[in-house]
Design a protein around this motif. Sequence first.
Motif, PDB file in Angstrom:
ATOM      1  N   ARG A   1      -7.253   1.455   1.609  1.00 21.12           N
ATOM      2  CA  ARG A   1      -6.251   0.396   1.674  1.00 21.12           C
ATOM      3  C   ARG A   1      -4.864   1.004   1.851  1.00 21.12           C
ATOM      4  N   ALA A   2      -3.961   0.182   2.385  1.00 24.93           N
ATOM      5  CA  ALA A   2      -2.602   0.659   2.648  1.00 24.93           C
ATOM      6  C   ALA A   2      -1.808   0.762   1.357  1.00 24.93           C
ATOM      7  N   ALA A   3      -0.930   1.751   1.313  1.00 25.21           N
ATOM      8  CA  ALA A   3      -0.078   1.914   0.137  1.00 25.21           C
ATOM      9  C   ALA A   3       1.097   0.954   0.147  1.00 25.21           C
ATOM     10  N   ALA A   4       1.588   0.582   1.331  1.00 26.66           N
ATOM     11  CA  ALA A   4       2.744  -0.327   1.416  1.00 26.66           C
ATOM     12  C   ALA A   4       2.853  -0.823   2.848  1.00 26.66           C
ATOM     13  N   THR A   5       3.659  -1.856   3.002  1.00 24.58           N
ATOM     14  CA  THR A   5       3.977  -2.394   4.323  1.00 24.58           C
ATOM     15  C   THR A   5       5.414  -2.043   4.652  1.00 24.58           C
ATOM     16  N   VAL A   6       5.603  -1.466   5.831  1.00 23.41           N
ATOM     17  CA  VAL A   6       6.938  -1.063   6.256  1.00 23.41           C
ATOM     18  C   VAL A   6       7.525  -2.191   7.093  1.00 23.41           C
ATOM     19  N   ASP A   7       8.441  -2.950   6.479  1.00 20.91           N
ATOM     20  CA  ASP A   7       9.086  -4.078   7.154  1.00 20.91           C
ATOM     21  C   ASP A   7      10.519  -4.158   6.650  1.00 20.91           C
ATOM     22  N   PRO A   8      11.475  -3.564   7.349  1.00 20.01           N
ATOM     23  CA  PRO A   8      12.861  -3.544   6.855  1.00 20.01           C
ATOM     24  C   PRO A   8      13.509  -4.923   6.796  1.00 20.01           C
TER      25      PRO A   8
ATOM     26  N   THR B   1      11.879  -6.074   3.091  1.00 19.00           N
ATOM     27  CA  THR B   1      11.856  -5.167   1.939  1.00 19.00           C
ATOM     28  C   THR B   1      13.094  -4.294   1.980  1.00 19.00           C
ATOM     29  N   ASP B   2      13.790  -4.268   0.875  1.00 26.66           N
ATOM     30  CA  ASP B   2      14.990  -3.422   0.771  1.00 26.66           C
ATOM     31  C   ASP B   2      14.631  -2.177  -0.055  1.00 26.66           C
ATOM     32  N   THR B   3      14.477  -1.027   0.615  1.00 25.09           N
ATOM     33  CA  THR B   3      14.176   0.238  -0.081  1.00 25.09           C
ATOM     34  C   THR B   3      15.383   1.162  -0.096  1.00 25.09           C
ATOM     35  N   TYR B   4      16.566   0.619   0.195  1.00 29.58           N
ATOM     36  CA  TYR B   4      17.740   1.462   0.386  1.00 29.58           C
ATOM     37  C   TYR B   4      18.751   1.323  -0.746  1.00 29.58           C
ATOM     38  N   THR B   5      19.096   0.076  -1.108  1.00 32.33           N
ATOM     39  CA  THR B   5      20.191  -0.103  -2.069  1.00 32.33           C
ATOM     40  C   THR B   5      19.793   0.274  -3.484  1.00 32.33           C
ATOM     41  N   GLU B   6      18.505   0.197  -3.833  1.00 31.61           N
ATOM     42  CA  GLU B   6      18.061   0.580  -5.176  1.00 31.61           C
ATOM     43  C   GLU B   6      16.807   1.432  -5.021  1.00 31.61           C
ATOM     44  N   ARG B   7      17.002   2.762  -5.012  1.00 33.61           N
ATOM     45  CA  ARG B   7      15.879   3.664  -4.807  1.00 33.61           C
ATOM     46  C   ARG B   7      14.917   3.554  -5.981  1.00 33.61           C
ATOM     47  N   GLY B   8      13.624   3.679  -5.684  1.00 34.62           N
ATOM     48  CA  GLY B   8      12.624   3.610  -6.726  1.00 34.62           C
ATOM     49  C   GLY B   8      12.086   2.214  -6.939  1.00 34.62           C
ATOM     50  N   ALA B   9      12.622   1.240  -6.242  1.00 28.13           N
ATOM     51  CA  ALA B   9      12.140  -0.141  -6.385  1.00 28.13           C
ATOM     52  C   ALA B   9      12.134  -0.801  -5.017  1.00 28.13           C
ATOM     53  N   GLN B  10      11.138  -1.667  -4.779  1.00 32.64           N
ATOM     54  CA  GLN B  10      11.077  -2.421  -3.525  1.00 32.64           C
ATOM     55  C   GLN B  10      11.597  -3.832  -3.802  1.00 32.64           C
ATOM     56  N   LEU B  11      12.783  -4.110  -3.282  1.00 32.82           N
ATOM     57  CA  LEU B  11      13.416  -5.411  -3.507  1.00 32.82           C
ATOM     58  C   LEU B  11      13.182  -6.294  -2.303  1.00 32.82           C
ATOM     59  N   SER B  12      12.986  -7.573  -2.546  1.00 26.50           N
ATOM     60  CA  SER B  12      12.833  -8.512  -1.436  1.00 26.50           C
ATOM     61  C   SER B  12      14.183  -8.685  -0.755  1.00 26.50           C
TER      62      SER B  12
ATOM     63  N   GLN C   1       6.641  12.737  -9.958  1.00 23.20           N
ATOM     64  CA  GLN C   1       7.079  13.284  -8.684  1.00 23.20           C
ATOM     65  C   GLN C   1       6.354  12.621  -7.526  1.00 23.20           C
ATOM     66  N   ALA C   2       5.045  12.360  -7.734  1.00 16.97           N
ATOM     67  CA  ALA C   2       4.287  11.704  -6.670  1.00 16.97           C
ATOM     68  C   ALA C   2       4.835  10.307  -6.399  1.00 16.97           C
ATOM     69  N   LEU C   3       5.160   9.570  -7.500  1.00 14.71           N
ATOM     70  CA  LEU C   3       5.725   8.234  -7.316  1.00 14.71           C
ATOM     71  C   LEU C   3       7.072   8.304  -6.598  1.00 14.71           C
ATOM     72  N   ALA C   4       7.906   9.263  -6.996  1.00 13.59           N
ATOM     73  CA  ALA C   4       9.193   9.422  -6.328  1.00 13.59           C
ATOM     74  C   ALA C   4       9.004   9.790  -4.862  1.00 13.59           C
ATOM     75  N   ASP C   5       8.005  10.663  -4.587  1.00 12.68           N
ATOM     76  CA  ASP C   5       7.730  11.029  -3.192  1.00 12.68           C
ATOM     77  C   ASP C   5       7.273   9.816  -2.394  1.00 12.68           C
ATOM     78  N   ASP C   6       6.417   8.988  -3.014  1.00  9.48           N
ATOM     79  CA  ASP C   6       5.949   7.791  -2.308  1.00  9.48           C
ATOM     80  C   ASP C   6       7.115   6.879  -1.943  1.00  9.48           C
ATOM     81  N   MET C   7       8.037   6.657  -2.899  1.00 11.25           N
ATOM     82  CA  MET C   7       9.176   5.792  -2.628  1.00 11.25           C
ATOM     83  C   MET C   7      10.099   6.409  -1.585  1.00 11.25           C
ATOM     84  N   ASP C   8      10.223   7.726  -1.624  1.00 15.57           N
ATOM     85  CA  ASP C   8      11.078   8.374  -0.631  1.00 15.57           C
ATOM     86  C   ASP C   8      10.471   8.259   0.762  1.00 15.57           C
ATOM     87  N   ILE C   9       9.142   8.431   0.847  1.00 12.16           N
ATOM     88  CA  ILE C   9       8.476   8.276   2.150  1.00 12.16           C
ATOM     89  C   ILE C   9       8.694   6.860   2.684  1.00 12.16           C
ATOM     90  N   LEU C  10       8.485   5.854   1.819  1.00 13.29           N
ATOM     91  CA  LEU C  10       8.664   4.468   2.260  1.00 13.29           C
ATOM     92  C   LEU C  10      10.106   4.213   2.684  1.00 13.29           C
TER      93      LEU C  10
END
Length: 620
Positions: free
Chosen positions: A115-122, A125-136, A52-61
């Motif tokens: 340290r930072a958990a992730a970099t927010v750069d749309p 990084t594609d966090t939309y088309t495949e939830r749960g994975a950060q695609l270039s 759940q924590a991992l899913a929450d992290d991906m949802d936040i990102l």
Amino acid sequence: MTRRPRVRIPLRKRLLVRLLSASVLIAVCSVAATAWLAVATTTRALREEQGQALADDMDILARLSGYAATHPSWAGVQRTVHDLSARTGRRIALTGADRTPVADSAPRGTSLPPRAAATVDPLRTDTYTERGAQLSGTDPRVVGPYRLTPSERRELDAVAHTRQRCFSRNGLETTLARTPSGRPVLTDADGGAASDYVPEDCADGQLNTPTATEQKALTALQARAGTCLVRAGLDPGMPLYFGAGIPGLSGLSGLSGRDAAPGPAFIKAGDAKAGRVAQTCLEEARRAQLDPYVAPVAELFLGGGNSGAAPRWDMSPANKTKVFGAAGLVLAVTVAVSAVVATRLVRPLRALTEAAQQPPERHARVPVTTRDETGILAEAFNDLAERRERLEAQRKALVSDVAHELRSPLTNIRGWLEVTRDGLVEPDAELLGALHEEALVLQRVIDDLRDLAAADAGALLLHREPVPADELLAQVAAAHRVAADGARVALRTETDGTPWLDADPVRLRQALGNLVTNAVRHTPPDGTVTLSARGEGGEVVLTVADTGTGIADDDLPHVFERFWRAEKSRSRRTGGSGLGLPIVRQLTDAHGGTAEAASTPGAGSVFTLRLPAAPPPVDG
């Protein structure tokens, strides 16, 4: 009386063993089940918490990347950060690349995680088309200059609906969806694009043709990419197709013959290196074109709920020792408490059993030592024994009284008939009148007993009808006026208003007549008997008050008992049979009311009947 053999049942042993066995079994099962469930559920909960924590992290990102994709700056993101933090229970902080705070769900001054958990750069990084994975790649929600105008949306919607109807006529069922740029897309039942096969009569090309806004953005993109191609020593007019990878334009045709990669002719030439250079130029041009429309790159920091920890509890030997030790302690405490409770429970039950096995004539009692359920049971047993003793005495007295009441008139009738048969007395009118009076006495006793028996059996029939209380009292007073005048007792009636009852008038006159007869009999000359009626809430209260000798306090609770007389020496002719007042109570109970008696010795008595009131009948 034959004494029943006493059954010796080892109650203490049986109940104690059964209670202890049940307690031990329950304790063992509870401890074992609790231990197993604790281990299983704790491990499962930790793993689920990690997931759940991992899913929450991906949802936040994904949420923050979506905000950056649709806003040119981070102004206003504080509310989104607070909402996400409240929903996930995590601390969320955004900073610039130089750790300049942008937004934070924690109070001001709280230090950031190391340290930072992730970099927010749309744009990277594609966090939309495949939830749960950060695609270039570029987030599809970044549409920038490709966003359609309202008029273009309306035109394309009309074209999409027309094509959807055309597909339906050709047996293809589709659903209308919308890309982030606002362009409508037809999808099949599986959610895929419905443009792989287009029937000939539906292939008008209108839905797949770029709008003016899209064409303008694509032309600008071509110019940006051409500059890069020139720097790389390539032909700026090389065939490129911009549909693939462009937000909201995937699958379009007719985009000036340009793509996000080299065209087929270029690839066939075998210059793969030039193709990669061209693709790089196109990606850089696209990022440069979309950069003004997205928020600056930010660092995402997450605090609390670290999902990287492994389960902290397992069935190690030490933990097994703890579980079994705790289980043994719980088991020992359970056995001790059960033994104490069972002993305290068995002791009064054994006393109750011994008392219940005594001969009935002894009417044994048991001591009440507790105030719990067992003590209540002992009190109920004692009360039952007392009532049984009293009922036995009343039964014996009833048999004696009934025999006496029937013997007296029968003896008189028999004696007069015998002397008449022997010729000692002439059967004149006076003798016949005396015999008739004795027969009436006998008949009244039998009628009273019959009424009581019918009431006890629930077979007392009532013929209910609306009865005005004032007329009821007047009828009873008129029926007993002669007897009252003969005893020099004033008989009066008083009515407050005109209360009505739904009752059997004959039975109520009988009940009130019994009360008036008793009142006249026990009131000295020049006394007064008053019948009154009044309404009181939902009841009608009927009272018969006299100024007679009254009833002693010790005798008052017994006045409604059968064959009871305040003076045991009274005969039926002087004191009645003792059935009148019990009949009054039975008749009142049959009407759903209550009968009460109050008295002051030397000042008189008041008998009160409380009966349910009824509304006056409506004249038809």
